[in-house]
Design an enzyme around this catalytic site. Structure first.
Site, PDB file in Angstrom:
ATOM      1  CE  LYS A  66      37.440  44.090  44.357  1.00 16.63           C
ATOM      2  NZ  LYS A  66      37.264  42.979  45.303  1.00 16.63           N
ATOM      3  CG  ASP A 102      39.422  40.049  46.445  1.00 16.77           C
ATOM      4  OD1 ASP A 102      40.032  40.708  47.308  1.00 16.77           O
ATOM      5  OD2 ASP A 102      38.633  40.550  45.627  1.00 16.77           O
ATOM      6  N   GLY A 239      34.890  38.954  57.469  1.00 14.84           N
ATOM      7  CA  GLY A 239      35.837  39.085  56.362  1.00 14.84           C
ATOM      8  C   GLY A 239      36.980  40.061  56.585  1.00 14.84           C
TER       9      GLY A 239
HETATM   10  P1  NDP Z   1      27.805  41.519  43.671  1.00 16.03           P
HETATM   11  O1  NDP Z   1      26.889  42.686  43.590  1.00 16.03           O
HETATM   12  O2  NDP Z   1      28.663  41.167  42.507  1.00 16.03           O
HETATM   13  O3  NDP Z   1      26.942  40.196  44.022  1.00 16.03           O
HETATM   14  C1  NDP Z   1      25.984  40.243  45.021  1.00 16.03           C
HETATM   15  C2  NDP Z   1      25.549  38.824  45.383  1.00 16.03           C
HETATM   16  O4  NDP Z   1      24.745  38.908  46.569  1.00 16.03           O
HETATM   17  C3  NDP Z   1      24.710  38.120  44.337  1.00 16.03           C
HETATM   18  O5  NDP Z   1      24.985  36.749  44.391  1.00 16.03           O
HETATM   19  C4  NDP Z   1      23.261  38.414  44.823  1.00 16.03           C
HETATM   20  O6  NDP Z   1      22.328  37.431  44.441  1.00 16.03           O
HETATM   21  C5  NDP Z   1      23.458  38.334  46.314  1.00 16.03           C
HETATM   22  N1  NDP Z   1      22.469  39.073  47.096  1.00 16.03           N
HETATM   23  C6  NDP Z   1      22.333  40.415  47.216  1.00 16.03           C
HETATM   24  N2  NDP Z   1      21.345  40.725  48.072  1.00 16.03           N
HETATM   25  C7  NDP Z   1      20.817  39.538  48.509  1.00 16.03           C
HETATM   26  C8  NDP Z   1      19.768  39.188  49.403  1.00 16.03           C
HETATM   27  N3  NDP Z   1      19.040  40.115  50.055  1.00 16.03           N
HETATM   28  N4  NDP Z   1      19.516  37.876  49.610  1.00 16.03           N
HETATM   29  C9  NDP Z   1      20.242  36.917  48.981  1.00 16.03           C
HETATM   30  N5  NDP Z   1      21.264  37.183  48.132  1.00 16.03           N
HETATM   31  C10 NDP Z   1      21.543  38.491  47.889  1.00 16.03           C
HETATM   32  O7  NDP Z   1      28.688  41.781  45.005  1.00 16.03           O
HETATM   33  P2  NDP Z   1      30.148  41.228  45.306  1.00 16.03           P
HETATM   34  O8  NDP Z   1      30.162  39.797  44.910  1.00 16.03           O
HETATM   35  O9  NDP Z   1      31.167  42.125  44.728  1.00 16.03           O
HETATM   36  O10 NDP Z   1      30.276  41.386  46.912  1.00 16.03           O
HETATM   37  C11 NDP Z   1      29.593  40.517  47.822  1.00 16.03           C
HETATM   38  C12 NDP Z   1      30.056  40.799  49.257  1.00 16.03           C
HETATM   39  O11 NDP Z   1      31.415  40.425  49.475  1.00 16.03           O
HETATM   40  C13 NDP Z   1      29.947  42.265  49.684  1.00 16.03           C
HETATM   41  O12 NDP Z   1      29.345  42.301  50.977  1.00 16.03           O
HETATM   42  C14 NDP Z   1      31.403  42.722  49.778  1.00 16.03           C
HETATM   43  O13 NDP Z   1      31.560  43.743  50.736  1.00 16.03           O
HETATM   44  C15 NDP Z   1      32.099  41.439  50.200  1.00 16.03           C
HETATM   45  N6  NDP Z   1      33.540  41.398  49.857  1.00 16.03           N
HETATM   46  C16 NDP Z   1      34.462  41.328  50.883  1.00 16.03           C
HETATM   47  C17 NDP Z   1      35.815  41.275  50.617  1.00 16.03           C
HETATM   48  C18 NDP Z   1      36.795  41.202  51.767  1.00 16.03           C
HETATM   49  O14 NDP Z   1      38.005  41.420  51.540  1.00 16.03           O
HETATM   50  N7  NDP Z   1      36.375  40.891  52.960  1.00 16.03           N
HETATM   51  C19 NDP Z   1      36.323  41.308  49.224  1.00 16.03           C
HETATM   52  C20 NDP Z   1      35.275  41.350  48.226  1.00 16.03           C
HETATM   53  C21 NDP Z   1      33.940  41.411  48.544  1.00 16.03           C
HETATM   54  P3  NDP Z   1      21.496  37.534  43.032  1.00 16.03           P
HETATM   55  O15 NDP Z   1      22.434  37.069  41.987  1.00 16.03           O
HETATM   56  O16 NDP Z   1      20.352  36.589  43.218  1.00 16.03           O
HETATM   57  O17 NDP Z   1      21.086  38.961  42.883  1.00 16.03           O
END
Ligand code: NDP
Length: 274
Positions: A66, A102, A239
């Site tokens: 993206k 989104d 979602g």
């Molecule tokens: P990113 O990799 O950009 O960000 C991940 C985020 O999750 C960060 O804030 C990270 O925190 C946090 N995180 C990861 N693992 C953990 C954990 N074990 N405990 C706490 N926090 C955690 O991912 P995206 O933002 O791109 O995607 C996030 C989710 O949204 C995914 O599950 C994706 O499938 C979903 N999504 C769904 C959509 C839909 O249409 N339904 C559209 C877009 C996304 P930190 O910064 O501390 O590492």
């Protein structure tokens, strides 16, 4: 001639977008095809350009491209600029137009499909990655009572809140900083559910009548929704509706007509439960 569309991703075979857009095309009587195209991790731009050269009219973009798609565009919508990421490409004008649907999809799913107006609500957004950033501006447009962004790494939440300070005052910090507050809507935009991990949320954050929304979807309840149910959230949603509604918004960008997401969501839900 049938107009060609696709979704680029890696991996992409699991994508439900071809099934969603096939239903939208039938519903709106549009002559188009839509396929899932795997782009190499180091070859997104080349794959997209090949698709354009072959006559492709538009595309969706999913993980992990993206941000790269944002860079490929010659023009972008204001919401794509805010998100710093593009999930919808249109190749029919001059150059490449990029949008991000989104946030609009999330808001529509919550307000229309779930019947939960956001105006006047206290909202907690969990996560500070791409998905969180993409939805902040459209959420802030709904005249909330307040927005708190909480993330495992609190500094990232602070930095993200700062990027939207011209739109509203946004509170931010790590999960512990939400202790003692209550929220009407809690949205999980972390990827913790993907690995089955539970979030260390303080007790008591769900207000009576609150909605817990997990951007993640799949078969069964996610760890976040299980926790929300235990902590007394009144409404639970995954979602899948966001996925369908962001697709409907992309369809509108490409075809000038907005499909009705509700029947497509119902059909997908049935498939997922089977
Ligand atoms: P990113 O990799 O950009 O960000 C991940 C985020 O999750 C960060 O804030 C990270 O925190 C946090 N995180 C990861 N693992 C953990 C954990 N074990 N405990 C706490 N926090 C955690 O991912 P995206 O933002 O791109 O995607 C996030 C989710 O949204 C995914 O599950 C994706 O499938 C979903 N999504 C769904 C959509 C839909 O249409 N339904 C559209 C877009 C996304 P930190 O910064 O501390 O590492």
């Amino acid at each position: 001639m049938t107009d060609r569309y696709c979704v680029f991703g890696n991996p992409v075979a699991h994508s439900r977008s071809p099934a969603i857009h096939a239903r939208f095309a039938a519903q709106c009587h549009q002559d188009l095809s839509y396929e899932a195209l795997l782009a190499p991790l180091d070859g997104f731009s080349a794959t997209a350009r090949e698709f354009v050269a072959a006559g492709g009219k538009g595309a969706n973009v999913t993980l992990p491209f993206k941000e790269e798609a944002f860079g490929l565009c010659t023009r972008r919508s204001a919401r794509a600029e805010r998100a710093g990421a593009v999930n919808t490409l249109d190749f029919t004008g001059s150059g490449i137009f990029g949008d991000n649907t989104d946030g609009a999809g999330l808001v529509r799913d919550i307000e229309v499909n779930l019947g939960f107006p956001l105006a006047g609500k206290r909202l907690l957004l969990l996560g500070a990655g791409g998905a969180a950033r993409g939805v902040i501006a459209p959420i802030l447009e709904r005249q909330l009572a307040g927005l708190f962004i909480a993330n495992r790494n609190g500094d990232k939440a602070d930095a993200l809140a700062g990027q939207f300070s011209d739109l509203a005052t946004v509170d931010a910090g790590n999960f512990a900083k939400t202790a003692g507050r209550t929220f009407d809507v809690v949205i999980n935009a972390t990827s913790a559910s993907l690995s089955g991990a539970a979030l260390p949320l303080p007790a008591g954050i769900f207000a009576p009548g609150s909605l817990a929304y997990d951007m993640m979807y799949g078969k069964g309840e996610t760890p976040f929704l299980a926790l929300a149910r235990e902590q007394g959230a009144a409404h639970l949603a995954d979602g899948l509706g966001m996925l369908v509604e962001q697709a409907a918004e992309a369809f509108l960008v490409w075809r000038g007509v907005r499909p009705d997401g509700a029947p497509v969501l119902a059909a997908l839900r049935e498939q997922l439960a089977a």
